[in-house]
Scaffold this active site. Structure first.
Site, PDB file in Angstrom:
ATOM      1  CB  SER A   1      -0.940   0.004   1.195  1.00  0.00           C
ATOM      2  OG  SER A   1      -0.188  -0.030   2.383  1.00  0.00           O
TER       3      SER A   1
ATOM      4  CE1 TYR B   1       9.527  -3.268   0.027  1.00  0.00           C
ATOM      5  CE2 TYR B   1       7.636  -1.885   0.555  1.00  0.00           C
ATOM      6  CZ  TYR B   1       8.194  -3.135   0.399  1.00  0.00           C
ATOM      7  OH  TYR B   1       7.430  -4.255   0.606  1.00  0.00           O
TER       8      TYR B   1
ATOM      9  CG  HIS C   1       4.829  -4.856  10.236  1.00  0.00           C
ATOM     10  ND1 HIS C   1       5.028  -5.923   9.395  1.00  0.00           N
ATOM     11  CD2 HIS C   1       5.354  -3.782   9.598  1.00  0.00           C
ATOM     12  CE1 HIS C   1       5.646  -5.520   8.296  1.00  0.00           C
ATOM     13  NE2 HIS C   1       5.864  -4.224   8.400  1.00  0.00           N
TER      14      HIS C   1
HETATM   15  N1  LIG Z   1       3.856  -8.105   5.755  1.00  0.00           N
HETATM   16  C1  LIG Z   1       3.067  -7.114   5.400  1.00  0.00           C
HETATM   17  O1  LIG Z   1       2.383  -6.482   6.220  1.00  0.00           O
HETATM   18  C2  LIG Z   1       2.957  -6.733   3.950  1.00  0.00           C
HETATM   19  C3  LIG Z   1       2.118  -5.692   3.639  1.00  0.00           C
HETATM   20  C4  LIG Z   1       2.019  -5.297   2.330  1.00  0.00           C
HETATM   21  C5  LIG Z   1       2.738  -5.954   1.355  1.00  0.00           C
HETATM   22  N2  LIG Z   1       3.536  -6.987   1.658  1.00  0.00           N
HETATM   23  C6  LIG Z   1       4.295  -7.614   0.553  1.00  0.00           C
HETATM   24  O2  LIG Z   1       4.211  -9.012   0.548  1.00  0.00           O
HETATM   25  C7  LIG Z   1       5.436  -9.572   0.084  1.00  0.00           C
HETATM   26  C8  LIG Z   1       5.966 -10.574   1.097  1.00  0.00           C
HETATM   27  O3  LIG Z   1       6.094  -9.927   2.343  1.00  0.00           O
HETATM   28  P1  LIG Z   1       6.367 -10.738   3.694  1.00  0.00           P
HETATM   29  O4  LIG Z   1       5.762  -9.964   4.785  1.00  0.00           O
HETATM   30  O5  LIG Z   1       6.014 -12.178   3.497  1.00  0.00           O
HETATM   31  O6  LIG Z   1       7.948 -10.569   3.797  1.00  0.00           O
HETATM   32  P2  LIG Z   1       9.001 -11.555   4.487  1.00  0.00           P
HETATM   33  O7  LIG Z   1       8.349 -12.319   5.575  1.00  0.00           O
HETATM   34  O8  LIG Z   1      10.197 -10.749   4.773  1.00  0.00           O
HETATM   35  O9  LIG Z   1       9.338 -12.578   3.294  1.00  0.00           O
HETATM   36  C9  LIG Z   1      10.070 -12.210   2.160  1.00  0.00           C
HETATM   37  C10 LIG Z   1      10.793 -13.429   1.668  1.00  0.00           C
HETATM   38  O10 LIG Z   1      11.568 -13.054   0.504  1.00  0.00           O
HETATM   39  C11 LIG Z   1      12.853 -13.678   0.621  1.00  0.00           C
HETATM   40  N3  LIG Z   1      13.868 -12.918  -0.094  1.00  0.00           N
HETATM   41  C12 LIG Z   1      14.256 -11.627   0.105  1.00  0.00           C
HETATM   42  N4  LIG Z   1      15.249 -11.303  -0.722  1.00  0.00           N
HETATM   43  C13 LIG Z   1      15.509 -12.412  -1.470  1.00  0.00           C
HETATM   44  C14 LIG Z   1      16.430 -12.713  -2.507  1.00  0.00           C
HETATM   45  N5  LIG Z   1      17.311 -11.787  -2.945  1.00  0.00           N
HETATM   46  N6  LIG Z   1      16.428 -13.943  -3.031  1.00  0.00           N
HETATM   47  C15 LIG Z   1      15.559 -14.894  -2.600  1.00  0.00           C
HETATM   48  N7  LIG Z   1      14.654 -14.673  -1.630  1.00  0.00           N
HETATM   49  C16 LIG Z   1      14.636 -13.441  -1.076  1.00  0.00           C
HETATM   50  C17 LIG Z   1      13.141 -13.660   2.106  1.00  0.00           C
HETATM   51  O11 LIG Z   1      14.121 -14.604   2.412  1.00  0.00           O
HETATM   52  P3  LIG Z   1      15.202 -14.258   3.574  1.00  0.00           P
HETATM   53  O12 LIG Z   1      14.377 -13.916   4.790  1.00  0.00           O
HETATM   54  O13 LIG Z   1      15.987 -15.494   3.692  1.00  0.00           O
HETATM   55  O14 LIG Z   1      15.966 -13.067   3.065  1.00  0.00           O
HETATM   56  C18 LIG Z   1      11.774 -14.012   2.688  1.00  0.00           C
HETATM   57  O15 LIG Z   1      11.570 -15.390   2.769  1.00  0.00           O
HETATM   58  C19 LIG Z   1       6.384  -8.399  -0.143  1.00  0.00           C
HETATM   59  O16 LIG Z   1       6.371  -8.057  -1.499  1.00  0.00           O
HETATM   60  C20 LIG Z   1       5.766  -7.283   0.649  1.00  0.00           C
HETATM   61  O17 LIG Z   1       6.002  -6.027   0.079  1.00  0.00           O
HETATM   62  C21 LIG Z   1       3.678  -7.401   2.949  1.00  0.00           C
END
Ligand SMILES: NC(=O)c1ccc[n+]([C@@H]2O[C@H](COP(=O)([O-])OP(=O)(O)OC[C@H]3O[C@@H](n4cnc5c(N)ncnc54)[C@H](OP(=O)(O)O)[C@@H]3O)[C@@H](O)[C@H]2O)c1
Length: 321
Positions: free
Chosen positions: A111, A139, A186
């Protein structure tokens, strides 16, 4: 809707909160052929490695839930990493997917792509109508680039190569596999930890930063995963009816918000904390309201299922594990 449950599906970022929920939901819905790689097995910033992976695996669909993600502090401290990693991940995955013939791809944004002063609730149309919040601008720019990559590949190759790459923008998510770090997390996981520790230590009060009046929206991560699978498999006619080729992203939110005070009371209740909740008015509040319009996905036929209180109960059990 004719869904092929044997299609080979790559979920990028399957160890993350959202990626793991997508894998759980795909399995629950009977999808049998899911491909995953950990970050150490495949660095998505490495073009050659990503190219090799796609050549070897040749998936039919991709959920792109891998990203470099963090709070204000991390975004402010590592802006170069936030823009570089996210641009590289998106460019590599989307381009290499296209090169091996992936027909369907879903990109997960955020968002924060919307202008800082966007009208509330924030609709998809407000994208690129004003200045972004400065702290996470790098970002957000990378996430906007991800949407535009999907749209540009559709515009150039949609007809000739029969590809359909879509984007969803989640609101604030919470749920199992969240990060419960005391400083770097968060609001929901941070409050769960603080109320739990206050209960264990018999503290008489929990102090919340700011006035407690800002209004925020929260979506349970399994609802987000269900919405992702819904959008991926949505009939193209319906998708096209509700989107435009250069404005194709879809918000996914709970549809209503609540104050931080109400949120804290709910979490205190679930955790079983008996003390007082007070507010530290010397600390900043942030923006007074941040709510996404989920009108578009609602019209397409999707609604969230998990109430905030039920979601917090499940998340608290996950925290206790
Ligand atoms: N959480 C929220 O509230 C929220 C809200 C809005 C949007 N989103 C979106 O949803 C998506 C996922 O978010 P999330 O909360 O699940 O994040 P997360 O828990 O940090 O998960 C992201 C994953 O991506 C992997 N990753 C990062 N860099 C990488 C790379 N270079 N190569 C391979 N893997 C990589 C990370 O692995 P490592 O940990 O090993 O680096 C991790 O497993 C993102 O696009 C985020 O913007 C999340």
């Amino acid at each position: 809707m004719n869904i092929n449950r044997n299609a080979k599906i790559y979920v990028a970022g399957h160890r993350g909160m959202v990626g793991s929920a997508i894998v759980r939901e795909l399995q629950a819905q009977g999808f049998t052929n899911i491909v995953i790689r950990t970050h150490s097995e495949l660095d998505l910033c490495n073009q050659q490695a990503v190219s090799y992976f796609f050549q070897q695996e040749k998936p039919e669909q991709v959920y792109l839930a891998a990203a470099k993600v963090g709070g204000i502090h991390a975004n402010n401290t590592y802006p170069a990493e936030f823009i570089y990693d996210n641009l590289m991940i998106e460019a590599n995955v989307i381009h290499q997917a296209f090169k091996v013939g992936v027909k369907k791809l879903l990109f997960l944004g955020s968002s924060c792509i919307y202008p800082k002063l966007a009208e509330q609730p924030m609709s998809e149309e407000t994208l690129l109508t004003g200045k972004l919040e400065a702290t996470n601008e790098p970002y957000a720019i990378a996430k906007i680039a991800g949407i535009k990559l999907c749209e540009s590949y559709n515009r150039q190759y949609g007809e000739s190569h029969k590809i359909d790459y879509r984007s969803v923008m989640p609101s604030n998510l919470y749920g199992p596999e969240d990060n419960y770090h005391p400083v770097n997390s968060h609001v929901i996981p941070a409050l769960i930890r603080r109320f739990h520790e206050a209960k264990i230590n018999h503290s008489s009060e929990v102090v919340i930063w700011g006035s407690g009046t800002p209004m925020r929206e929260f979506l349970y991560v399994d609802d987000m995963a269900a919405a992702s699978i819904f959008v991926m498999n949505l009939d193209k006619r319906i998708y096209d009816q509700h989107t435009e080729s250069m404005q194709s992203h879809i918000n996914v939110g709970f549809g209503s918000d609540l104050s931080i005070k109400e949120l804290a009371e709910n979490i205190g209740h679930v955790v079983g904390y008996q003390g007082k909740i007070t507010f530290d008015l010397t600390k900043p509040d942030g923006t007074p309201k941040k709510l996404m319009s989920s009108h578009r996905i609602g019209k397409m036929g999707w609604r969230p299922k998990v109430s905030l209180i039920d979601g917090i109960k499940i998340t608290y059990q996950d925290f206790l594990k």
